[in-house]
Design a protein around this motif. Structure first.
Motif, PDB file in Angstrom:
ATOM      1  N   MET A  67       6.169  24.359  47.846  1.00 45.98           N
ATOM      2  CA  MET A  67       6.440  24.289  49.478  1.00 45.98           C
ATOM      3  C   MET A  67       5.439  23.723  50.043  1.00 45.98           C
ATOM      4  O   MET A  67       4.254  24.055  49.614  1.00 45.98           O
ATOM      5  CB  MET A  67       6.960  25.657  49.870  1.00 45.98           C
ATOM      6  N   THR A  68       5.675  23.087  51.247  1.00 49.70           N
ATOM      7  CA  THR A  68       4.847  22.946  52.359  1.00 49.70           C
ATOM      8  C   THR A  68       5.074  23.396  53.448  1.00 49.70           C
ATOM      9  O   THR A  68       6.294  23.581  53.641  1.00 49.70           O
ATOM     10  CB  THR A  68       4.578  21.294  52.412  1.00 49.70           C
ATOM     11  N   MET A 125      -1.985  22.533  61.129  1.00 44.86           N
ATOM     12  CA  MET A 125      -2.738  23.046  59.945  1.00 44.86           C
ATOM     13  C   MET A 125      -1.675  22.999  58.734  1.00 44.86           C
ATOM     14  O   MET A 125      -0.570  23.426  58.922  1.00 44.86           O
ATOM     15  CB  MET A 125      -3.014  24.540  60.092  1.00 44.86           C
ATOM     16  N   ARG A 126      -2.019  22.325  57.606  1.00 48.69           N
ATOM     17  CA  ARG A 126      -1.065  21.739  56.890  1.00 48.69           C
ATOM     18  C   ARG A 126      -1.374  22.948  55.594  1.00 48.69           C
ATOM     19  O   ARG A 126      -2.422  23.056  55.198  1.00 48.69           O
ATOM     20  CB  ARG A 126      -1.271  20.616  56.217  1.00 48.69           C
ATOM     21  N   LEU A 127      -0.104  23.657  54.942  1.00 46.80           N
ATOM     22  CA  LEU A 127      -0.084  24.596  54.116  1.00 46.80           C
ATOM     23  C   LEU A 127       0.628  24.113  52.898  1.00 46.80           C
ATOM     24  O   LEU A 127       1.607  23.502  52.954  1.00 46.80           O
ATOM     25  CB  LEU A 127       0.695  25.943  54.522  1.00 46.80           C
ATOM     26  N   ILE A 128      -0.078  24.618  51.454  1.00 44.65           N
ATOM     27  CA  ILE A 128       0.629  24.349  50.314  1.00 44.65           C
ATOM     28  C   ILE A 128       0.995  25.685  49.555  1.00 44.65           C
ATOM     29  O   ILE A 128       0.156  26.620  49.808  1.00 44.65           O
ATOM     30  CB  ILE A 128      -0.250  23.538  49.425  1.00 44.65           C
ATOM     31  N   LEU A 129       2.284  25.921  49.454  1.00 42.50           N
ATOM     32  CA  LEU A 129       2.754  27.290  48.845  1.00 42.50           C
ATOM     33  C   LEU A 129       3.111  26.947  47.377  1.00 42.50           C
ATOM     34  O   LEU A 129       4.003  26.278  47.112  1.00 42.50           O
ATOM     35  CB  LEU A 129       3.672  27.724  49.673  1.00 42.50           C
ATOM     36  N   THR A 130       2.290  27.749  46.542  1.00 35.54           N
ATOM     37  CA  THR A 130       2.905  27.789  45.096  1.00 35.54           C
ATOM     38  C   THR A 130       2.912  28.897  44.507  1.00 35.54           C
ATOM     39  O   THR A 130       2.011  30.067  45.017  1.00 35.54           O
ATOM     40  CB  THR A 130       2.024  26.502  44.453  1.00 35.54           C
ATOM     41  N   SER A 131       3.179  29.106  43.169  1.00 39.01           N
ATOM     42  CA  SER A 131       3.168  30.199  42.693  1.00 39.01           C
ATOM     43  C   SER A 131       3.387  30.087  40.877  1.00 39.01           C
ATOM     44  O   SER A 131       3.793  28.964  40.649  1.00 39.01           O
ATOM     45  CB  SER A 131       4.190  31.568  43.153  1.00 39.01           C
ATOM     46  N   ASP A 132       3.199  31.021  40.234  1.00 38.76           N
ATOM     47  CA  ASP A 132       3.566  31.009  38.851  1.00 38.76           C
ATOM     48  C   ASP A 132       3.205  29.776  38.201  1.00 38.76           C
ATOM     49  O   ASP A 132       4.074  29.036  37.411  1.00 38.76           O
ATOM     50  CB  ASP A 132       5.248  31.134  38.676  1.00 38.76           C
ATOM     51  N   TRP A 135      -1.295  18.434  42.732  1.00 35.05           N
ATOM     52  CA  TRP A 135      -2.902  18.134  42.920  1.00 35.05           C
ATOM     53  C   TRP A 135      -3.004  17.380  44.195  1.00 35.05           C
ATOM     54  O   TRP A 135      -3.886  17.739  45.167  1.00 35.05           O
ATOM     55  CB  TRP A 135      -3.445  17.686  42.015  1.00 35.05           C
ATOM     56  N   SER A 136      -2.292  16.266  44.519  1.00 34.22           N
ATOM     57  CA  SER A 136      -2.464  15.464  45.631  1.00 34.22           C
ATOM     58  C   SER A 136      -2.165  16.187  46.830  1.00 34.22           C
ATOM     59  O   SER A 136      -3.187  16.148  47.985  1.00 34.22           O
ATOM     60  CB  SER A 136      -1.586  14.191  45.544  1.00 34.22           C
ATOM     61  N   ALA A 137      -1.319  17.000  46.976  1.00 26.82           N
ATOM     62  CA  ALA A 137      -0.845  17.796  48.125  1.00 26.82           C
ATOM     63  C   ALA A 137      -1.854  18.968  48.403  1.00 26.82           C
ATOM     64  O   ALA A 137      -2.412  19.001  49.679  1.00 26.82           O
ATOM     65  CB  ALA A 137       0.482  18.319  48.048  1.00 26.82           C
ATOM     66  N   ILE A 138      -2.354  19.495  47.214  1.00 26.62           N
ATOM     67  CA  ILE A 138      -3.683  20.490  47.468  1.00 26.62           C
ATOM     68  C   ILE A 138      -4.985  19.851  48.133  1.00 26.62           C
ATOM     69  O   ILE A 138      -5.574  20.464  48.977  1.00 26.62           O
ATOM     70  CB  ILE A 138      -3.838  21.183  46.047  1.00 26.62           C
ATOM     71  N   ASP A 139      -5.248  18.616  47.496  1.00 29.05           N
ATOM     72  CA  ASP A 139      -6.402  18.087  48.275  1.00 29.05           C
ATOM     73  C   ASP A 139      -6.159  17.549  49.585  1.00 29.05           C
ATOM     74  O   ASP A 139      -7.213  17.550  50.177  1.00 29.05           O
ATOM     75  CB  ASP A 139      -6.610  16.733  47.353  1.00 29.05           C
TER      76      ASP A 139
END
Length: 166
Positions: free
Chosen positions: A146-147, A1-8, A23-27
Protein backbone atom coordinates in the motif's frame (compact mmCIF):
# COMPACT_ATOMS: atom_id res chain seq x y z
CA UNK A 1 4.61 12.93 3.27
CA UNK A 2 4.55 9.75 1.18
CA UNK A 3 4.23 6.40 3.02
CA UNK A 4 4.85 2.84 1.85
CA UNK A 5 3.08 0.14 3.85
CA UNK A 6 4.26 -3.46 3.60
CA UNK A 7 4.35 -6.64 5.63
CA UNK A 8 5.12 -10.33 5.40
CA UNK A 9 8.09 -10.01 3.08
CA UNK A 10 9.43 -13.41 4.22
CA UNK A 11 12.84 -12.88 2.61
CA UNK A 12 14.54 -15.04 1.44
CA UNK A 13 12.08 -17.82 2.30
CA UNK A 14 9.31 -16.83 -0.15
CA UNK A 15 11.41 -14.79 -2.59
CA UNK A 16 15.06 -13.90 -3.01
CA UNK A 17 14.24 -10.20 -3.19
CA UNK A 18 11.33 -7.78 -3.24
CA UNK A 19 9.67 -6.98 -6.56
CA UNK A 20 11.33 -4.02 -8.31
CA UNK A 21 8.20 -1.81 -8.18
CA UNK A 22 8.18 -2.04 -4.39
CA UNK A 23 11.89 -1.16 -4.13
CA UNK A 24 11.28 1.82 -6.41
CA UNK A 25 8.40 2.96 -4.21
CA UNK A 26 10.55 2.53 -1.08
CA UNK A 27 13.35 4.59 -2.62
CA UNK A 28 10.90 7.44 -3.34
CA UNK A 29 9.01 7.34 -0.01
CA UNK A 30 9.46 9.59 2.99
CA UNK A 31 8.45 6.83 5.42
CA UNK A 32 8.34 3.04 5.10
CA UNK A 33 6.11 1.07 7.46
CA UNK A 34 6.71 -2.70 7.78
CA UNK A 35 4.36 -4.83 9.89
CA UNK A 36 6.64 -7.80 10.52
CA UNK A 37 7.61 -11.22 9.23
CA UNK A 38 10.92 -10.21 7.74
CA UNK A 39 12.35 -13.72 8.43
CA UNK A 40 15.98 -12.70 7.84
CA UNK A 41 17.97 -9.83 9.34
CA UNK A 42 19.44 -9.06 5.91
CA UNK A 43 15.97 -7.94 4.82
CA UNK A 44 15.82 -5.45 7.71
CA UNK A 45 19.34 -4.27 6.84
CA UNK A 46 18.26 -3.64 3.23
CA UNK A 47 15.18 -1.68 4.32
CA UNK A 48 17.25 0.39 6.75
CA UNK A 49 19.78 1.16 4.01
CA UNK A 50 17.15 2.27 1.48
CA UNK A 51 14.52 3.94 3.66
CA UNK A 52 14.63 7.58 4.69
CA UNK A 53 12.63 6.61 7.78
CA UNK A 54 11.56 3.10 8.80
CA UNK A 55 8.81 2.30 11.29
CA UNK A 56 8.63 -1.44 11.90
CA UNK A 57 7.86 -4.31 14.25
CA UNK A 58 8.69 -8.01 14.33
CA UNK A 59 6.34 -10.82 13.34
CA UNK A 60 5.70 -14.38 14.45
CA UNK A 61 8.24 -15.79 11.94
CA UNK A 62 11.03 -13.48 13.11
CA UNK A 63 13.75 -14.95 15.28
CA UNK A 64 15.75 -13.63 18.20
CA UNK A 65 18.00 -11.38 16.10
CA UNK A 66 15.08 -9.47 14.59
CA UNK A 67 13.22 -9.40 17.91
CA UNK A 68 16.25 -7.81 19.55
CA UNK A 69 16.25 -5.03 16.93
CA UNK A 70 12.51 -4.38 16.58
CA UNK A 71 9.60 -3.88 18.98
CA UNK A 72 6.46 -6.01 19.09
CA UNK A 73 4.48 -2.81 18.54
CA UNK A 74 5.96 0.31 16.93
CA UNK A 75 4.45 3.74 17.48
CA UNK A 76 5.05 6.96 15.59
CA UNK A 77 3.62 10.41 15.08
CA UNK A 78 3.70 11.39 11.41
CA UNK A 79 2.90 15.10 11.18
CA UNK A 80 0.08 14.74 13.68
CA UNK A 81 -1.15 11.30 12.59
CA UNK A 82 -0.55 8.81 15.39
CA UNK A 83 0.11 5.31 14.09
CA UNK A 84 0.82 1.91 15.58
CA UNK A 85 2.33 -1.05 13.76
CA UNK A 86 1.78 -4.62 14.95
CA UNK A 87 2.01 -7.95 13.19
CA UNK A 88 -0.96 -9.90 14.50
CA UNK A 89 -4.49 -8.69 15.34
CA UNK A 90 -6.30 -12.03 15.61
CA UNK A 91 -9.24 -13.28 13.58
CA UNK A 92 -11.08 -11.00 11.18
CA UNK A 93 -14.39 -11.22 13.04
CA UNK A 94 -14.46 -8.47 15.67
CA UNK A 95 -11.09 -7.04 14.59
CA UNK A 96 -12.21 -3.41 14.49
CA UNK A 97 -13.64 -3.49 18.02
CA UNK A 98 -10.66 -5.39 19.49
CA UNK A 99 -8.11 -3.10 17.90
CA UNK A 100 -9.99 0.08 18.82
CA UNK A 101 -9.98 -1.07 22.45
CA UNK A 102 -6.31 -2.12 22.32
CA UNK A 103 -5.10 1.03 20.52
CA UNK A 104 -7.31 3.88 21.81
CA UNK A 105 -4.66 6.58 21.33
CA UNK A 106 -3.82 6.04 17.65
CA UNK A 107 -5.59 6.97 14.44
CA UNK A 108 -4.04 4.37 12.13
CA UNK A 109 -3.12 0.76 12.82
CA UNK A 110 -0.95 -1.05 10.26
CA UNK A 111 -0.87 -4.83 10.67
CA UNK A 112 0.07 -7.98 8.76
CA UNK A 113 0.11 -11.73 9.34
CA UNK A 114 -2.85 -12.82 7.17
CA UNK A 115 -1.36 -11.71 3.81
CA UNK A 116 -4.89 -10.44 3.06
CA UNK A 117 -5.22 -6.73 2.24
CA UNK A 118 -7.54 -4.94 4.65
CA UNK A 119 -8.81 -1.36 4.88
CA UNK A 120 -11.57 -0.60 7.36
CA UNK A 121 -12.49 2.03 9.92
CA UNK A 122 -13.62 1.13 13.44
CA UNK A 123 -16.55 2.93 15.06
CA UNK A 124 -14.01 4.97 17.04
CA UNK A 125 -12.43 6.26 13.83
CA UNK A 126 -9.36 3.98 13.99
CA UNK A 127 -8.25 3.12 10.45
CA UNK A 128 -7.00 -0.46 10.12
CA UNK A 129 -4.69 -1.23 7.19
CA UNK A 130 -3.11 -4.50 6.14
CA UNK A 131 -1.00 -4.14 2.97
CA UNK A 132 -0.97 -7.88 2.25
CA UNK A 133 2.33 -9.43 1.16
CA UNK A 134 4.59 -8.45 -1.74
CA UNK A 135 6.15 -11.92 -1.94
CA UNK A 136 3.61 -14.49 -0.73
CA UNK A 137 0.07 -13.89 -1.97
CA UNK A 138 -1.21 -17.19 -0.60
CA UNK A 139 -4.87 -17.43 -1.66
CA UNK A 140 -5.02 -13.82 -2.86
CA UNK A 141 -5.09 -13.02 -6.58
CA UNK A 142 -2.07 -10.70 -6.35
CA UNK A 143 0.93 -9.88 -4.20
CA UNK A 144 0.40 -6.37 -2.81
CA UNK A 145 1.61 -3.35 -0.87
CA UNK A 146 0.00 0.00 0.00
CA UNK A 147 0.85 3.65 -0.34
CA UNK A 148 -0.64 6.58 1.54
CA UNK A 149 -0.03 10.26 2.10
CA UNK A 150 -0.03 12.30 5.29
CA UNK A 151 -1.04 15.91 4.82
CA UNK A 152 -2.52 18.45 7.19
CA UNK A 153 -2.57 15.98 10.07
CA UNK A 154 -4.62 13.46 8.09
CA UNK A 155 -3.98 10.18 6.31
CA UNK A 156 -5.06 10.49 2.68
CA UNK A 157 -4.75 8.75 -0.68
CA UNK A 158 -4.53 5.18 0.67
CA UNK A 159 -4.03 2.89 -2.31
CA UNK A 160 -3.51 -0.85 -2.67
CA UNK A 161 -0.94 -1.75 -5.34
CA UNK A 162 -0.96 -5.10 -7.12
CA UNK A 163 2.41 -6.48 -8.07
CA UNK A 164 3.19 -8.43 -11.25
CA UNK A 165 2.96 -12.20 -10.99
CA UNK A 166 6.33 -13.87 -10.56
Amino acid sequence: MRLILTSDTHLPKRARDLPAPLWSAIDAADVVVHAGDWVDEAALDAFEARSKRLIACYGNNDGAGLRSRLPEIAYADLDGVRIAVVHETGQAQGREQRCAARFPDVEVLVFGHSHIPWDTIASTGLRLLNPGSPTDRRRQPHATFMTADVAGGRLTAVELHRLPQR
